[in-house]
Design an enzyme around this catalytic site. Structure first.
Site, PDB file in Angstrom:
ATOM      1  CE1 TYR A 109     -14.626   5.168   1.800  1.00  0.00           C
ATOM      2  CE2 TYR A 109     -15.447   7.013   3.104  1.00  0.00           C
ATOM      3  CZ  TYR A 109     -14.443   6.425   2.350  1.00  0.00           C
ATOM      4  OH  TYR A 109     -13.265   7.096   2.120  1.00  0.00           O
ATOM      5  CD  GLN A 124      -1.783   3.286  -3.087  1.00  0.00           C
ATOM      6  OE1 GLN A 124      -2.019   4.478  -2.958  1.00  0.00           O
ATOM      7  NE2 GLN A 124      -1.126   2.810  -4.122  1.00  0.00           N
ATOM      8  CB  VAL A 175     -11.142   0.326   0.655  1.00  0.00           C
ATOM      9  CG1 VAL A 175     -10.109   1.284   1.215  1.00  0.00           C
ATOM     10  CG2 VAL A 175     -12.062   1.042  -0.338  1.00  0.00           C
ATOM     11  CG  HIS A 179      -5.121   3.732   1.637  1.00  0.00           C
ATOM     12  ND1 HIS A 179      -4.966   4.242   0.372  1.00  0.00           N
ATOM     13  CD2 HIS A 179      -3.999   4.103   2.324  1.00  0.00           C
ATOM     14  CE1 HIS A 179      -3.807   4.884   0.290  1.00  0.00           C
ATOM     15  NE2 HIS A 179      -3.198   4.801   1.455  1.00  0.00           N
ATOM     16  CB  THR A 189      -0.916   2.798  -7.569  1.00  0.00           C
ATOM     17  OG1 THR A 189      -0.775   4.008  -6.799  1.00  0.00           O
ATOM     18  CG2 THR A 189       0.401   2.055  -7.619  1.00  0.00           C
TER      19      THR A 189
HETATM   20  P1  OAD Z   1      -5.404   6.657  -8.908  1.00  0.00           P
HETATM   21  O1  OAD Z   1      -6.762   6.902  -9.445  1.00  0.00           O
HETATM   22  O2  OAD Z   1      -4.658   7.812  -8.371  1.00  0.00           O
HETATM   23  O3  OAD Z   1      -4.480   5.985 -10.022  1.00  0.00           O
HETATM   24  C1  OAD Z   1      -4.938   4.918 -10.784  1.00  0.00           C
HETATM   25  C2  OAD Z   1      -3.826   4.443 -11.694  1.00  0.00           C
HETATM   26  O4  OAD Z   1      -4.298   3.298 -12.390  1.00  0.00           O
HETATM   27  C3  OAD Z   1      -3.368   5.471 -12.737  1.00  0.00           C
HETATM   28  O5  OAD Z   1      -1.948   5.486 -12.815  1.00  0.00           O
HETATM   29  C4  OAD Z   1      -3.990   4.920 -14.036  1.00  0.00           C
HETATM   30  O6  OAD Z   1      -3.202   5.213 -15.191  1.00  0.00           O
HETATM   31  C5  OAD Z   1      -3.990   3.435 -13.757  1.00  0.00           C
HETATM   32  N1  OAD Z   1      -5.013   2.690 -14.520  1.00  0.00           N
HETATM   33  C6  OAD Z   1      -6.191   3.105 -15.029  1.00  0.00           C
HETATM   34  N2  OAD Z   1      -6.852   2.081 -15.621  1.00  0.00           N
HETATM   35  C7  OAD Z   1      -6.051   0.993 -15.498  1.00  0.00           C
HETATM   36  C8  OAD Z   1      -6.166  -0.365 -15.901  1.00  0.00           C
HETATM   37  N3  OAD Z   1      -7.236  -0.828 -16.554  1.00  0.00           N
HETATM   38  N4  OAD Z   1      -5.146  -1.196 -15.594  1.00  0.00           N
HETATM   39  C9  OAD Z   1      -4.054  -0.756 -14.913  1.00  0.00           C
HETATM   40  N5  OAD Z   1      -3.900   0.510 -14.508  1.00  0.00           N
HETATM   41  C10 OAD Z   1      -4.883   1.379 -14.793  1.00  0.00           C
HETATM   42  O7  OAD Z   1      -5.557   5.474  -7.813  1.00  0.00           O
HETATM   43  P2  OAD Z   1      -4.548   5.064  -6.632  1.00  0.00           P
HETATM   44  O8  OAD Z   1      -3.140   5.305  -7.032  1.00  0.00           O
HETATM   45  O9  OAD Z   1      -4.938   3.712  -6.211  1.00  0.00           O
HETATM   46  O10 OAD Z   1      -7.028   6.793  -0.953  1.00  0.00           O
HETATM   47  O11 OAD Z   1      -4.979   6.102  -5.513  1.00  0.00           O
HETATM   48  C11 OAD Z   1      -4.339   6.066  -4.276  1.00  0.00           C
HETATM   49  C12 OAD Z   1      -5.257   6.527  -3.179  1.00  0.00           C
HETATM   50  O12 OAD Z   1      -5.831   7.787  -3.528  1.00  0.00           O
HETATM   51  C13 OAD Z   1      -6.460   5.643  -2.958  1.00  0.00           C
HETATM   52  O13 OAD Z   1      -6.180   4.520  -2.133  1.00  0.00           O
HETATM   53  C14 OAD Z   1      -7.441   6.564  -2.305  1.00  0.00           C
HETATM   54  C15 OAD Z   1      -7.234   7.778  -3.193  1.00  0.00           C
HETATM   55  O14 OAD Z   1      -7.539   9.006  -2.639  1.00  0.00           O
HETATM   56  C16 OAD Z   1      -7.901   7.220  -0.020  1.00  0.00           C
HETATM   57  O15 OAD Z   1      -9.064   7.459  -0.276  1.00  0.00           O
HETATM   58  C17 OAD Z   1      -7.324   7.359   1.352  1.00  0.00           C
END
Ligand code: OAD
Length: 241
Positions: free
Chosen positions: A54, A87, A89, A105, A180
């Site tokens: 972090y 989600q 941080v 989160h 997401t």
């Molecule tokens: P992910 O990495 O799982 O998903 C990211 C999403 O963003 C995917 O669907 C990509 O296709 C999309 N993406 C990539 N580039 C992009 C762009 N330029 N514009 C728009 N979308 C794009 O991330 P999260 O869903 O945020 O939690 O992950 C959820 C949680 O998993 C996080 O908060 C974290 C992680 O483990 C903890 O650490 C507790």
């Protein structure tokens, strides 16, 4: 009366600012084992490793800036009552001007004492404090004498703000989801609390696994996708006039 928009964001909204996502190729979870750096068990096993992880995220956050997607989301406040439920941080929504942000989160720039609470009971906001982009290390203590920990919700911990987020989604007239993968619960299930007649827009360059009659998938990156979303929104506004 302004209409309400609930904006649900994930790592993809910050990707164009230079913060890598978690699950895309080269994402953070290819470089680190999530169970080592982002779980309560990982913290108990090796808190120094977790603090380093972090500290590195905070150092990176200091060097990046909000992008046009964060700014476009903030500008929605001119015409709508907007709540961002993220989600993420990072603090890029706030730095772009969003005034109403719920961090499901946790927040990188905040810390709290390890002993302040049981991870399943939530925490007292009074014990949370801002450290900006500073590092924390083993031996850095809170006023109560216990070790400081990041103010982050780790896997294996409760998500104290989920009830508030559900209320926001239930009350929203429009749902906008940006960047997401909808793989991490309970955040991933939030859109299901939308009103039956609330349109749901998803901005993501990849295919999405959401099947809802009200869904519009804007298959694009966040900055371009937000420009398309704003056009759709102004067409909708004309129909309401
Ligand atoms: P992910 O990495 O799982 O998903 C990211 C999403 O963003 C995917 O669907 C990509 O296709 C999309 N993406 C990539 N580039 C992009 C762009 N330029 N514009 C728009 N979308 C794009 O991330 P999260 O869903 O945020 O939690 O992950 C959820 C949680 O998993 C996080 O908060 C974290 C992680 O483990 C903890 O650490 C507790």
């Amino acid at each position: 009366m302004k209409q309400k928009i609930a904006v649900l964001t994930g790592a993809g909204v910050s990707a164009e600012s230079g913060i890598g996502t978690f699950r895309d190729s080269n994402g953070l979870w290819e470089q680190y084992r999530v169970e080592d750096v982002a779980s309560i068990e990982g913290w108990r096993r090796n808190p120094g490793l977790v603090l380093d992880f972090y500290n590195a995220r905070r150092r990176q956050l200091k060097t990046v800036k909000p992008n046009n997607a964060h700014r476009a989301i903030a500008e929605l406040e001119e015409k709508y009552h907007v709540t961002v439920v993220t989600q993420n941080v990072d603090n890029l929504h706030e730095r772009a001007g969003s005034t109403n942000v719920i961090h499901l989160h946790g927040e990188l720039t905040k810390v709290r004492p390890v002993d302040c609470c049981n991870e399943n009971d939530g925490f007292s906001e009074k014990q949370v404090f801002d450290i900006g982009y500073d590092e924390i290390h083993i031996g850095d203590l809170a006023p109560d004498g216990s070790q400081l920990r990041p103010h982050i919700v780790w896997f294996g911990e409760a998500v104290p703000k989920i009830e508030k987020a559900i209320d926001i989604v239930e009350a929203a007239d429009i749902i906008l989801i940006v960047g997401t993968s909808l793989q991490v619960y309970p955040a991933a299930g939030l859109y299901r609390y939308a009103k039956a007649d609330a349109p749901i827009f998803i901005i993501d360059p990849k295919d999405v696994n959401v099947h809802d009659p009200n869904l519009t998938h804007i298959k694009d990156v966040a900055t371009e996708g937000m420009a398309s979303f704003r056009k759709l929104l102004s067409e909708r506004e004309k129909n309401f006039e």
